[in-house]
Design an enzyme around this catalytic site. Structure first.
Site, PDB file in Angstrom:
ATOM      1  N   GLY A   1       1.157  -1.668  -0.236  1.00 24.76           N
ATOM      2  CA  GLY A   1       0.085  -0.040  -0.052  1.00 24.76           C
ATOM      3  C   GLY A   1       1.235   1.223   0.104  1.00 24.76           C
ATOM      4  CG  ASN A   2       1.704   3.511  -2.775  1.00 22.69           C
ATOM      5  OD1 ASN A   2       0.892   2.893  -3.357  1.00 22.69           O
ATOM      6  ND2 ASN A   2       2.891   1.646  -2.307  1.00 22.69           N
TER       7      ASN A   2
ATOM      8  CB  THR B   1       9.678   1.350  -0.086  1.00 24.44           C
ATOM      9  OG1 THR B   1       9.419   0.468  -1.143  1.00 24.44           O
ATOM     10  CG2 THR B   1      11.022   1.735  -0.420  1.00 24.44           C
TER      11      THR B   1
ATOM     12  CB  SER C   1       8.969   0.869  -5.496  1.00 26.33           C
ATOM     13  OG  SER C   1       7.330   0.214  -5.114  1.00 26.33           O
ATOM     14  CD  GLU C   2       2.654  -0.206  -5.579  1.00 27.94           C
ATOM     15  OE1 GLU C   2       2.514  -0.195  -4.661  1.00 27.94           O
ATOM     16  OE2 GLU C   2       2.884  -1.521  -6.775  1.00 27.94           O
TER      17      GLU C   2
ATOM     18  CG  HIS D   1      -2.005   1.020  -4.376  1.00 25.08           C
ATOM     19  ND1 HIS D   1      -2.851  -0.038  -5.477  1.00 25.08           N
ATOM     20  CD2 HIS D   1      -0.729   0.381  -4.456  1.00 25.08           C
ATOM     21  CE1 HIS D   1      -1.924  -0.470  -5.500  1.00 25.08           C
ATOM     22  NE2 HIS D   1      -0.656  -0.319  -5.178  1.00 25.08           N
TER      23      HIS D   1
ATOM     24  CG  HIS E   1      -2.357  -5.003  -2.236  1.00 29.04           C
ATOM     25  ND1 HIS E   1      -1.411  -5.594  -2.424  1.00 29.04           N
ATOM     26  CD2 HIS E   1      -2.172  -3.801  -3.435  1.00 29.04           C
ATOM     27  CE1 HIS E   1       0.311  -5.158  -2.822  1.00 29.04           C
ATOM     28  NE2 HIS E   1      -0.519  -3.741  -3.588  1.00 29.04           N
TER      29      HIS E   1
ATOM     30  CG  HIS F   1      -1.050  -4.262  -8.612  1.00 32.70           C
ATOM     31  ND1 HIS F   1      -0.758  -3.249  -9.239  1.00 32.70           N
ATOM     32  CD2 HIS F   1      -1.054  -4.090  -6.762  1.00 32.70           C
ATOM     33  CE1 HIS F   1       0.501  -2.585  -8.115  1.00 32.70           C
ATOM     34  NE2 HIS F   1      -0.245  -3.314  -6.694  1.00 32.70           N
TER      35      HIS F   1
HETATM   36 ZN    ZN Z   1       0.093  -2.882  -5.120  1.00 32.78          ZN
END
Ligand code: ZN
Length: 308
Positions: free
Chosen positions: A39-40, A55, A85-86, A105, A107, A168
């Site tokens: 997640g981010n 991260t 990284s996203e 973001h 999951h 994803h």
């Molecule tokens: Zn992800």
């Protein structure tokens, strides 16, 4: 690394914004939406500065000092820890949507199950979802992390506030961190309800008229919906999946759920699946006017926005 003073898109101090991101991180983690370090979260501080999560840190246990600042190309300009990284996914959405200040973001398992099954999210089931979410696209799969992955959201980013990323997870966005997260929570709850009701043996769809009333309500409150756009007015609303044309490219097709029924509308819009579907859809016994009003008033109260 030196800390660059931020140009704010809000009057809130940076310390408060960092706390808000940590708070949403805890909610994501506690809901089971981000296992391990998944997640981010990001927030746009100014024209070329974005606050974001690092991260390799659990989103449930972040401290304000863990957060990073990047420029709009993803170069880190502040923070001790390495940025997510996203982040390119977040920046791509912010570039496409000037009204968006925050991106979340993660999951969430139920929505991600639809992402793995490549099953489109059925519409015309829950009033709150019709009003607040609308149709939800599934993007084309790409290996996460690069610009090619980030670009998969571009076809949908202007017509939705939450997207399902194939195999994803999800990404949702809004004016504030809280609002950006809100769409993810509603979507995952909806996906869970769909799976549970299907397991009970039947998913009852709203009728065309009931859905039309919800879309009218949505328009009245100033929420846009592609289904209200010109050219859609003569289509059967329930059968009309806004993102259907993208399904082939993304490997999406309907297997687990029936298509929402055409409900006696223009027969030229009925698909073979509709024609073959048994008449198992019972008229709802609930007074949806009352239900929608109650649900939306509660949500609006929590968000501090007027529903009238
Ligand atoms: Zn992800």
């Amino acid at each position: 690394m030196a800390t660059t003073p931020a140009v704010k898109t809000t009057t809130k101090p940076l310390s408060k914004l960092k706390e808000e991101i940590c708070d949403i991180g805890r909610r994501i983690y506690n809901k089971g939406f981000a296992a391990g370090n998944d997640g981010n979260i990001s927030f746009r501080l100014g024209p070329n500065e974005v606050l974001c999560t690092p991260t390799m840190v659990s989103k449930g246990f972040m401290k304000p000092s863990d957060l990073c600042i990047v420029d709009m190309e993803g170069n880190q300009i502040a923070g001790e820890r390495k940025r997510s990284s996203e982040i390119l996914l977040h920046l791509t959405i912010m570039k496409e949507r000037p009204d968006v200040n925050s991106v979340v973001h993660c999951h969430p398992p139920h929505a991600t199950a639809f992402a793995v099954a490549r099953e489109p999210i059925p519409q015309c089931v829950l009033p709150e979802v019709e009003v607040f979410l609308g149709d939800i696209p599934i993007t084309k799969y790409e290996t996460p992390g690069g610009q090619k992955f980030a670009d998969t959201v571009k076809p949908y980013v202007k017509t939705a506030n939450v997207l399902i990323l194939a195999n994803h997870g999800t990404v949702s966005f809004g004016e504030t961190v809280e609002k950006a997260y809100w769409w993810t929570e509603i979507l995952d709850a909806y996906c869970r309800i769909l799976m549970l009701s299907r397991d009970l043996g039947r998913v009852t769809y709203l009728t065309k008229q009931e859905t039309k009333e919800l879309l009218d309500l949505k328009q009245k409150w100033g929420y846009s919906d592609p289904r209200l756009d010109k050219g859609m007015e003569n289509c059967d609303i329930c059968a009309n999946d806004v993102f259907r044309s993208s399904w082939g490219n993304a490997g999406v097709n309907r297997k687990a759920f029936d298509a929402p029924p055409p409900m006696g509308a223009d027969p030229q819009h009925a698909t073979a699946a509709h024609a073959a579907a048994p008449a198992t859809v019972a008229p709802p016994a609930i007074d949806y006017d009352v239900l929608v009003k109650a649900v939306t008033e509660q949500v609006c109260r929590e968000l501090g926005i007027g529903a009238a």
